[in-house]
Design an enzyme around this catalytic site. Structure first.
Site, PDB file in Angstrom:
ATOM      1  N   PHE A  11       0.821  -1.467   0.476  1.00  0.00           N
ATOM      2  CA  PHE A  11      -0.366   0.203  -0.522  1.00  0.00           C
ATOM      3  C   PHE A  11       0.991   0.988   0.217  1.00  0.00           C
ATOM      4  CE2 PHE A  11      -2.351  -3.290   1.807  1.00  0.00           C
ATOM      5  CZ  PHE A  11      -4.313  -3.037   1.254  1.00  0.00           C
ATOM      6  N   ASP A  12       0.508   2.426  -0.941  1.00  0.00           N
ATOM      7  CA  ASP A  12       0.685   3.905  -0.673  1.00  0.00           C
ATOM      8  C   ASP A  12       0.403   4.316   0.889  1.00  0.00           C
ATOM      9  OD1 ASP A  12       1.625   6.076  -1.141  1.00  0.00           O
ATOM     10  OD2 ASP A  12      -0.785   6.586  -2.215  1.00  0.00           O
ATOM     11  N   LEU A  13       1.049   5.514   1.109  1.00  0.00           N
ATOM     12  CA  LEU A  13      -0.017   5.836   2.604  1.00  0.00           C
ATOM     13  C   LEU A  13      -0.496   6.854   2.527  1.00  0.00           C
ATOM     14  CD1 LEU A  13       0.360   5.638   5.352  1.00  0.00           C
ATOM     15  CD2 LEU A  13       2.667   6.457   5.559  1.00  0.00           C
ATOM     16  N   ASP A  14      -0.088   8.424   1.202  1.00  0.00           N
ATOM     17  CA  ASP A  14      -0.873   9.232   1.408  1.00  0.00           C
ATOM     18  C   ASP A  14      -1.499   9.311   0.572  1.00  0.00           C
ATOM     19  OD1 ASP A  14       0.503  10.413   3.116  1.00  0.00           O
ATOM     20  OD2 ASP A  14       1.808  12.192   1.961  1.00  0.00           O
TER      21      ASP A  14
END
Length: 204
Positions: A11-14
């Site tokens: 997963f990406d965060l932002d």
């Protein structure tokens, strides 16, 4: 539709796990003030959320490398103390992570943020326990887990996530609840598009 079989979900965060726009925008405005630049309106700074900051400072703000590094320092000055918590987990994310873990998936985070900052955010919102690894780049996640590319898939909300995944040779699920939109995802060849966290979970 046939369920996706990948065992590792990165997963990406932002814009994917958390809505971090407020903290990023306020920190960018702080940077502009410190650099003696005119402060842009919130709306005009939305594009800054997600992409690597140095790239944004050199390309969009047209700074040279030296100024971009100074700008990064000013940005982090505020972001590291206040901005990172001007943030919230998207509705449905904890439930999605819970269900994916129940399905036996290995979850990871790959973000252009400093690793230490990413960990602080995940811990603050009490979702750090779902992730086996938090790292800067997809390659490092795969290397650390000793995983094959065919076992992994990326989840992100901007064209940069799609490009990054494809560069490494893995597919990407683009999410519409973040900062990108369907037109962007289709233009950059996202493999799957999900409207909600629940829709991401249901792909597996």
């Amino acid at each position: 539709m046939e369920k996706l079989q990948q065992s590792i979900i990165i997963f990406d965060l932002d814009g994917t796990l958390t809505d971090s726009a407020e903290g990023v925008i306020r920190s960018a405005q702080h940077m502009q003030e410190k650099m003696g630049l005119s402060k842009w309106a919130d709306e005009d700074l939305k594009f800054i959320v997600g992409p690597p900051l140095i790239k944004t400072f050199t390309e969009d703000f047209q700074m040279n490398q030296e100024d971009a590094q100074r700008a990064l320092g000013f940005f982090r000055e505020r972001y590291a103390t206040v901005g990172l918590f001007e943030n919230k987990v998207y509705e449905g994310i904890p439930e999605m992570l819970e269900e994916l873990k129940k399905k036996g998936k290995c979850l990871a985070v790959a973000t252009s943020k400093k690793e230490e900052t990413a960990v602080r955010i995940l811990k603050h919102f009490e979702i750090d326990g779902y992730f086996d690894i938090k790292a800067k780049v997809i390659e490092y996640v795969l290397e650390t887990l000793g995983a094959k590319k065919e076992d992994a898939i990326m989840v992100g909300d901007r064209k940069f996530d799609v490009e990054g995944a494809h560069l490494v040779g893995i597919p990407c699920i683009a999410v519409e609840f973040g900062y990108g939109d369907r037109a962007e995802f289709e233009a950059f060849g996202a493999d799957y598009i999900a409207e909600t966290p629940k829709a991401v979970e249901e792909l597996f």
